[in-house]
Design a protein around this motif. Structure first.
Motif: not given
Length: 266
Positions: A80-97
């Motif tokens: 869904t749009d919300n599940s994809r957005l959650a994935w994008w937050v995860v993906v967007g966070t991994l580099p800085i971690i």
């Protein structure tokens, strides 16, 4: 720190955590102008707790929908749009971690200076102005794709350099990718949740290792005033950003950078 100092610094932290103007540069000013001591670990923990609660409560609907859909559909073909957005937050966070884990100590020792903050405050402020002035402002957050989330996440790495502004650089990247200002801001705030949580946990671990006694009064005031100022900041920023654009924040950054340069060379 005195209670007065704690309250002022907590308000500064709460406001600057989400505006594209750099919290680290602002927290340097009281020390330079007034001779205040730098905040300790207890203060770091408190303001991170306050800021995290503020963004979670303000974006509670988005966070709840994303979390529910992530566990229901995030590992299936029926995204869904919300599940994809959650994935994008995860993906967007991994580099800085990953990068933050490797470079945190080096940055603390070598990059947290007034000169570095002055340069980054000015240069990334000008980049924000360019991004906002040339932005197409046509895409909504629901239209984000994995490649765009990766780009924004890679841009967030630059926020490890003091003075850059985590919210500022992620909004800059989003604007350059064609997202409208509100979508850029909302995605930046969603990305702030794991970023603030991670920073808060690191500060908590350091606090637990420290031999000093915890000042629970400082924790309470720091968390409370950080929460109130952060919540109001998020509300006002999202209410106004579509109309006023990024120029006021760019001008403010240029002035702030000039003040920091004056401290360096005066």
């Amino acid at each position: 720190m005195t209670i007065f100092e704690i309250i002022i610094l907590a308000i500064i932290q709460g406001i600057t955590e989400f505006l594209p103007i750099s919290s680290s540069a602002h927290l340097l000013l009281p020390a330079e102008l007034l001779g205040w001591r730098t905040q300790g670990l207890a203060f770091d923990v408190a303001v991170h707790v306050g800021s995290l609660l503020a963004v979670l409560i303000y974006l509670r609907r988005e966070v709840t929908d994303m979390t529910v859909d992530f566990f229901r559909h995030g590992f299936t073909a029926q995204q869904t749009d919300n599940s994809r957005l959650a994935w994008w937050v995860v993906v967007g966070t991994l580099p800085i971690i990953l990068v933050g884990f490797l470079l945190k100590d080096w940055i603390e020792l070598n990059a947290r200076t007034a000169l570095v903050m002055a340069i980054t405050t000015i240069s990334f402020g000008l980049l924000l102005w360019y991004a906002d002035a040339t932005a197409k402002l046509t895409k909504k957050m629901a239209q984000m794709r994995v490649g765009q989330a990766v780009i924004i996440g890679l841009a967030q790495i630059l926020a490890l350099i003091p003075g850059t502004s985590r919210s500022g650089i992620t909004m800059t990247a989003s604007l350059m990718l064609g997202f409208d200002r509100e979508s850029a801001a909302r995605f930046s705030f969603l990305l702030s949740i794991p970023a603030i949580l991670g920073a808060g946990l690191l500060s908590t671990l350091d606090l637990l290792k420290a031999a000093d006694a915890v000042d629970w009064t400082a924790l309470f005031y720091g968390a409370a005033f950080s929460f109130v100022s952060a919540y109001l900041c998020i509300y006002l920023f999202l209410s106004w950003i579509a109309r006023i654009g990024m120029l006021p924040f760019v001008i403010y950054r240029l002035i702030l950078g000039a003040i920091l340069l004056w401290f360096v060379f005066a």
